[in-house]
Design a protein around this motif. Sequence first.
Motif, mmCIF file in Angstrom:
data_model
loop_
_atom_site.group_PDB
_atom_site.id
_atom_site.type_symbol
_atom_site.label_atom_id
_atom_site.label_comp_id
_atom_site.label_asym_id
_atom_site.label_seq_id
_atom_site.Cartn_x
_atom_site.Cartn_y
_atom_site.Cartn_z
ATOM 1 N N TYR A 187 -21.543 10.887 -82.245
ATOM 2 C CA TYR A 187 -21.603 10.690 -83.696
ATOM 3 C C TYR A 187 -20.382 9.942 -84.246
ATOM 4 O O TYR A 187 -20.236 9.819 -85.464
ATOM 5 N N LYS A 188 -19.534 9.449 -83.354
ATOM 6 C CA LYS A 188 -18.312 8.778 -83.792
ATOM 7 C C LYS A 188 -18.614 7.579 -84.701
ATOM 8 O O LYS A 188 -18.034 7.438 -85.781
ATOM 9 N N GLU A 189 -19.519 6.726 -84.276
ATOM 10 C CA GLU A 189 -19.838 5.529 -85.046
ATOM 11 C C GLU A 189 -20.450 5.887 -86.396
ATOM 12 O O GLU A 189 -20.117 5.283 -87.434
ATOM 13 N N ILE A 190 -21.323 6.890 -86.398
ATOM 14 C CA ILE A 190 -21.989 7.297 -87.643
ATOM 15 C C ILE A 190 -20.982 7.861 -88.636
ATOM 16 O O ILE A 190 -20.967 7.479 -89.817
ATOM 17 N N MET A 191 -20.105 8.767 -88.169
ATOM 18 C CA MET A 191 -19.169 9.400 -89.082
ATOM 19 C C MET A 191 -18.099 8.425 -89.552
ATOM 20 O O MET A 191 -17.609 8.520 -90.686
ATOM 21 N N THR A 192 -17.727 7.488 -88.713
ATOM 22 C CA THR A 192 -16.786 6.447 -89.136
ATOM 23 C C THR A 192 -17.406 5.617 -90.256
ATOM 24 O O THR A 192 -16.735 5.269 -91.242
ATOM 25 N N LYS A 193 -18.685 5.314 -90.107
ATOM 26 C CA LYS A 193 -19.414 4.566 -91.132
ATOM 27 C C LYS A 193 -19.453 5.347 -92.445
ATOM 28 O O LYS A 193 -19.281 4.772 -93.531
ATOM 29 N N VAL A 194 -19.669 6.647 -92.363
ATOM 30 C CA VAL A 194 -19.739 7.502 -93.548
ATOM 31 C C VAL A 194 -18.395 7.522 -94.281
ATOM 32 O O VAL A 194 -18.325 7.364 -95.501
ATOM 33 N N SER A 220 -28.332 19.441 -93.661
ATOM 34 C CA SER A 220 -27.645 20.498 -92.905
ATOM 35 C C SER A 220 -26.835 19.910 -91.754
ATOM 36 O O SER A 220 -25.681 20.301 -91.524
ATOM 37 N N THR A 221 -27.444 18.963 -91.018
ATOM 38 C CA THR A 221 -26.738 18.348 -89.892
ATOM 39 C C THR A 221 -25.532 17.549 -90.378
ATOM 40 O O THR A 221 -24.449 17.615 -89.793
ATOM 41 N N PHE A 222 -25.723 16.820 -91.476
ATOM 42 C CA PHE A 222 -24.628 16.024 -92.022
ATOM 43 C C PHE A 222 -23.446 16.912 -92.417
ATOM 44 O O PHE A 222 -22.294 16.607 -92.095
ATOM 45 N N CYS A 223 -23.722 18.003 -93.112
ATOM 46 C CA CYS A 223 -22.647 18.884 -93.579
ATOM 47 C C CYS A 223 -21.854 19.470 -92.409
ATOM 48 O O CYS A 223 -20.619 19.554 -92.455
ATOM 49 N N ILE A 224 -22.560 19.860 -91.351
ATOM 50 C CA ILE A 224 -21.887 20.422 -90.176
ATOM 51 C C ILE A 224 -21.010 19.373 -89.504
ATOM 52 O O ILE A 224 -19.835 19.617 -89.204
ATOM 53 N N LEU A 225 -21.583 18.191 -89.273
ATOM 54 C CA LEU A 225 -20.845 17.132 -88.583
ATOM 55 C C LEU A 225 -19.670 16.626 -89.419
ATOM 56 O O LEU A 225 -18.579 16.368 -88.885
ATOM 57 N N PHE A 226 -19.872 16.481 -90.711
ATOM 58 C CA PHE A 226 -18.807 15.976 -91.577
ATOM 59 C C PHE A 226 -17.628 16.945 -91.573
ATOM 60 O O PHE A 226 -16.466 16.524 -91.513
ATOM 61 N N LYS A 227 -17.896 18.249 -91.626
ATOM 62 C CA LYS A 227 -16.830 19.257 -91.612
ATOM 63 C C LYS A 227 -16.105 19.235 -90.273
ATOM 64 O O LYS A 227 -14.863 19.338 -90.212
ATOM 65 N N GLU A 228 -16.841 19.093 -89.183
ATOM 66 C CA GLU A 228 -16.218 19.027 -87.863
ATOM 67 C C GLU A 228 -15.348 17.775 -87.727
ATOM 68 O O GLU A 228 -14.284 17.813 -87.109
ATOM 69 N N TRP A 229 -15.821 16.679 -88.292
ATOM 70 C CA TRP A 229 -15.142 15.397 -88.128
ATOM 71 C C TRP A 229 -13.892 15.282 -89.004
ATOM 72 O O TRP A 229 -12.858 14.778 -88.570
ATOM 73 N N THR A 230 -13.980 15.740 -90.264
ATOM 74 C CA THR A 230 -12.878 15.566 -91.214
ATOM 75 C C THR A 230 -12.082 16.841 -91.466
ATOM 76 O O THR A 230 -10.970 16.772 -92.005
ATOM 77 N N PHE A 234 -17.868 17.685 -97.711
ATOM 78 C CA PHE A 234 -18.005 16.372 -98.341
ATOM 79 C C PHE A 234 -17.361 16.357 -99.725
ATOM 80 O O PHE A 234 -16.588 15.447 -100.066
ATOM 81 N N ASN A 235 -17.662 17.358 -100.558
ATOM 82 C CA ASN A 235 -17.120 17.400 -101.919
ATOM 83 C C ASN A 235 -15.599 17.474 -101.918
ATOM 84 O O ASN A 235 -14.933 16.814 -102.729
ATOM 85 N N ARG A 236 -15.035 18.278 -101.005
ATOM 86 C CA ARG A 236 -13.578 18.411 -100.940
ATOM 87 C C ARG A 236 -12.942 17.091 -100.479
ATOM 88 O O ARG A 236 -11.917 16.655 -101.028
ATOM 89 N N TYR A 237 -13.540 16.464 -99.503
ATOM 90 C CA TYR A 237 -12.991 15.202 -99.003
ATOM 91 C C TYR A 237 -13.021 14.136 -100.096
ATOM 92 O O TYR A 237 -12.038 13.400 -100.296
ATOM 93 N N LEU A 238 -14.147 14.046 -100.796
ATOM 94 C CA LEU A 238 -14.288 13.044 -101.856
ATOM 95 C C LEU A 238 -13.278 13.287 -102.969
ATOM 96 O O LEU A 238 -12.621 12.343 -103.450
ATOM 97 N N THR A 239 -13.126 14.542 -103.389
ATOM 98 C CA THR A 239 -12.168 14.865 -104.451
ATOM 99 C C THR A 239 -10.739 14.563 -104.009
ATOM 100 O O THR A 239 -9.949 14.001 -104.768
ATOM 101 N N ASP A 240 -10.404 14.935 -102.772
ATOM 102 C CA ASP A 240 -9.063 14.657 -102.247
ATOM 103 C C ASP A 240 -8.772 13.165 -102.268
ATOM 104 O O ASP A 240 -7.678 12.727 -102.649
ATOM 105 N N TYR A 241 -9.746 12.366 -101.851
ATOM 106 C CA TYR A 241 -9.538 10.923 -101.795
ATOM 107 C C TYR A 241 -9.419 10.338 -103.202
ATOM 108 O O TYR A 241 -8.594 9.438 -103.448
ATOM 109 N N ARG A 242 -10.223 10.839 -104.137
ATOM 110 C CA ARG A 242 -10.135 10.359 -105.516
ATOM 111 C C ARG A 242 -8.778 10.699 -106.140
ATOM 112 O O ARG A 242 -8.188 9.888 -106.856
#
Length: 293
Positions: A187-194, A220-230, A234-242
């Motif tokens: 999932y490296k390429e997918i999550m890098t794209k995200v 559900s799959t996206f939320c699990i993978l995004f948390k593992e990757w970052t 998602f909401n926390r990452y977006l807010t942090d970046y903003r």
Amino acid sequence: MVYFNSKMEMLEDLPCKMYRLTHLQSLWTHCHDYFQIWYVSKGSFTHKVYDQSYEISQGDIFVVSPYTLHSVNVSSGQEIEIYGCEFMPAFINEKLEHMPVGHAIFDMAFVEYFLRRDTNAHFKISLEKGTEVTVRNVMKDMLTEYEGRSPFFQLSLKAYLLVLLSILVRQVNGKLIKAGFEKSEKYKEIMTKVVDYIHNHYQEDLKLNTLCGVSNLSKSTFCILFKEWTGKTFNRYLTDYRILQAKYMLKQPELSVTDVCYSTGFNELSYFCRIFKKYTGIPPTDFRKQAID
């Protein structure tokens, strides 16, 4: 059955013991209130844990948790060399003295696997050649520290023990680690794209469904993978970046706080001010003043 007590087997102020055995007699069924690790550099014997027997030979190591019934049967006339380590859980962290269950204490991670009853992999661990050399050197260094009693040797001994336990946990969980690595690569390429998409569109009204579409993953799959990757939702990452981008923009005098609010995707001034203060401890106007001054 024989019971060995740490108060009789270990030094009064040191709940850890190191030794090297060159002679070994068979041991009747026994247990003890401490962890026991044996690494075999020469010889072989049968190690029986409860009703299961394990043939232990050169290059093998085992970990026995407190109050585990086990015995050792040794054939006579063979050359033996065993490096042993015995320790109380409190040696790793004093809070582990009463053996709490769960993940409340970080250091519990070093021993929790060896306390499980649903696996017996740690009763015989056949070390790979490279790993065996590392383990042997670590245990030799531990023995040197223990026997030398140099100043602060207890700290060094504990550090070596944590390294040893980390190696053994990785060894017995090798398949899980490999599976995790393969999953990460898959999932490296997918999550890098995200992540790139978020960085390029953070000023827009980004929704979770949008990112699921970008990644072609279920929610559900996206939320699990995004948390593992970052390491974040998602909401926390977006807010942090903003907030990170907002701090950069607030240093530019030509931009008003309102401009920064809408340029970073918050789209509501009161909400932006509240979130900014929550993350930084001060309102955006005060941050700007400090940054410019």
